[in-house]
Enzyme design. Structure first.
Site, short mmCIF file in Angstrom:
data_model
loop_
_atom_site.label_atom_id
_atom_site.label_comp_id
_atom_site.label_asym_id
_atom_site.label_seq_id
_atom_site.Cartn_x
_atom_site.Cartn_y
_atom_site.Cartn_z
N ASP A 29 0.82 -1.21 0.00
CA ASP A 29 0.00 0.00 0.00
C ASP A 29 0.86 1.26 0.00
O ASP A 29 1.97 1.26 0.52
CB ASP A 29 -0.93 -0.03 1.23
CG ASP A 29 -2.10 0.92 1.09
OD1 ASP A 29 -2.38 1.39 -0.04
OD2 ASP A 29 -2.76 1.19 2.11
N ASN A 77 -10.86 -2.52 -5.46
CA ASN A 77 -10.09 -1.59 -6.30
C ASN A 77 -10.72 -1.36 -7.67
O ASN A 77 -10.39 -0.40 -8.36
CB ASN A 77 -8.63 -2.06 -6.47
CG ASN A 77 -7.80 -1.96 -5.22
OD1 ASN A 77 -6.89 -2.74 -4.99
ND2 ASN A 77 -8.08 -0.98 -4.38
C1 IPE Z 1 -5.37 -2.75 -0.21
O1 IPE Z 1 -5.06 -1.41 -0.40
C2 IPE Z 1 -5.33 -3.46 -1.51
C3 IPE Z 1 -4.03 -3.58 -2.15
C4 IPE Z 1 -2.88 -3.25 -1.62
C5 IPE Z 1 -4.04 -4.17 -3.46
P1 IPE Z 1 -6.18 -0.30 -0.53
O2 IPE Z 1 -5.49 1.00 -0.67
O3 IPE Z 1 -7.14 -0.66 -1.60
O4 IPE Z 1 -6.93 -0.41 0.88
P2 IPE Z 1 -7.79 0.63 1.71
O5 IPE Z 1 -8.84 1.16 0.78
O6 IPE Z 1 -6.86 1.72 2.15
O7 IPE Z 1 -8.32 -0.14 2.86
C1 IPE Z 2 -1.53 0.25 -3.41
O1 IPE Z 2 -1.33 1.62 -3.40
C2 IPE Z 2 -1.77 -0.28 -4.80
C3 IPE Z 2 -3.15 -0.71 -5.05
C4 IPE Z 2 -4.11 -0.73 -4.17
C5 IPE Z 2 -3.47 -1.13 -6.40
P1 IPE Z 2 -2.52 2.64 -3.39
O2 IPE Z 2 -2.86 2.98 -4.81
O3 IPE Z 2 -3.65 2.17 -2.56
O4 IPE Z 2 -1.84 3.90 -2.71
P2 IPE Z 2 -2.51 4.91 -1.67
O5 IPE Z 2 -3.01 4.08 -0.54
O6 IPE Z 2 -3.60 5.62 -2.40
O7 IPE Z 2 -1.39 5.81 -1.29
MG MG Z 3 -4.11 2.37 -0.61
#
Ligand code: IPE
Ligand code: IPE
Ligand code: MG
Length: 263
Positions: A29, A77
């Site tokens: 993340d 996502n």
């Molecule tokens: C969790 O991250 C999913 C992945 C790392 C693929 P998210 O960014 O989607 O999770 P939330 O929304 O902060 O819980």
């Molecule tokens: C994790 O990084 C990747 C996916 C969930 C695909 P994020 O895209 O969630 O990054 P933040 O949480 O918005 O910084």
């Molecule tokens: Mg995230």
């Protein structure tokens, strides 16, 4: 004076090769925030995040980790802006296309969990190719969670059970596990989440029952070998009790002596 931070060599020397987690799972993340903090579009964070994936896969393989599960794309996502989703899907195809050769050379077996049938056709094609071309490998298993959600996985297992032999009255946990996407894999010993969030976000809900959790503020594009070693050392410092009392566990003095990592 501030204490000098330990080097990679020093951290490696502290690790016990004899008690490595068999299965490490990572919630990768913080890509978006990494980019936004630099005044860049979110997708630049995903691009850098893919570089981190390459490095972490190689480091885990060298450390002798048996299974590495990476949460790459959740069921939820799909709700992100269309351009971001399509960037991620193209990047997935590109990543697999460029990594299949390396996986073959390094004996990595690629597999996935999640509803991969929901991925765009091109991404699906690369997933299938990576799975089939590495099926005979016996080294580390690289398990990518794609269009994955723990609740959806549990529901799907119930559906599979219903449509196969039906649900036996004496259904036990091991039997049920064999209907999950992770069938055949050990439960994760260690779950790492980057970016400072302290939640599971629908990841491996069933399998995480006794996983050790490790949270770091580092954003995924900045996660590196030092961070990985720090997570593993933290894990090795934990006492896993699985519901028992400390007295019931093997006394420290009777445990196997620490084994150094090779090289
Ligand atoms: C969790 O991250 C999913 C992945 C790392 C693929 P998210 O960014 O989607 O999770 P939330 O929304 O902060 O819980
Ligand atoms: C994790 O990084 C990747 C996916 C969930 C695909 P994020 O895209 O969630 O990054 P933040 O949480 O918005 O910084
Ligand atoms: Mg995230």
């Amino acid at each position: 004076m501030r204490k000098k931070e330990p080097s990679i060599t020093e951290l490696r020397a502290l690790l016990d090769a004899g008690s490595m987690p068999r299965h490490v799972a990572i919630i990768m993340d913080g890509n978006g925030r990494w980019a936004v903090r630099r005044g860049m579009p979110r997708i630049m964070g995903h691009k850098r995040g893919a570089e981190t994936v390459r490095n972490v896969v190689e480091q885990c393989r060298k450390l002798g980790i048996g299974v590495l599960t990476l949460y790459a794309f959740s069921d939820e996502n799909w709700g992100r802006p269309r351009q971001e989703v399509s960037f991620l899907m193209n990047m997935l195809g590109g990543y697999l296309r460029s990594e299949i050769a390396t996986m073959k050379t390094n004996g990595i077996r690629f597999r996935t969990i999640g509803r991969t049938e929901r991925l765009p056709k091109t991404a699906q094609k690369w997933v299938e190719k990576a799975v089939s071309e590495t099926a005979g490998n016996t080294g580390m298993i690289l398990n990518l969670a794609l269009s994955y959600g723990g609740r959806g996985e549990i529901l799907e297992a119930v559906r599979r059970l219903r449509s196969s032999a039906g649900i036996p009255a004496d259904l036990d946990e091991a039997q049920f596990s064999s209907y999950l996407d992770t069938a055949g894999l050990p439960d994760p010993d260690l779950i790492v989440r980057t970016s400072g969030e302290k939640r599971i976000s629908n990841f491996l809900l069933w399998q995480a029952a006794y996983a050790e959790l490790y949270f770091t503020d580092v954003l995924w594009p900045d996660f590196n070998e030092k961070e990985l070693l720090a997570a593993l050392l933290d894990y090795q410092g934990r006492q896993r009790r699985f519901g028992l009392t400390e007295e019931q566990l093997e006394p420290r003095s009777e445990r196997k002596p620490r084994r150094l990592l090779p090289g």
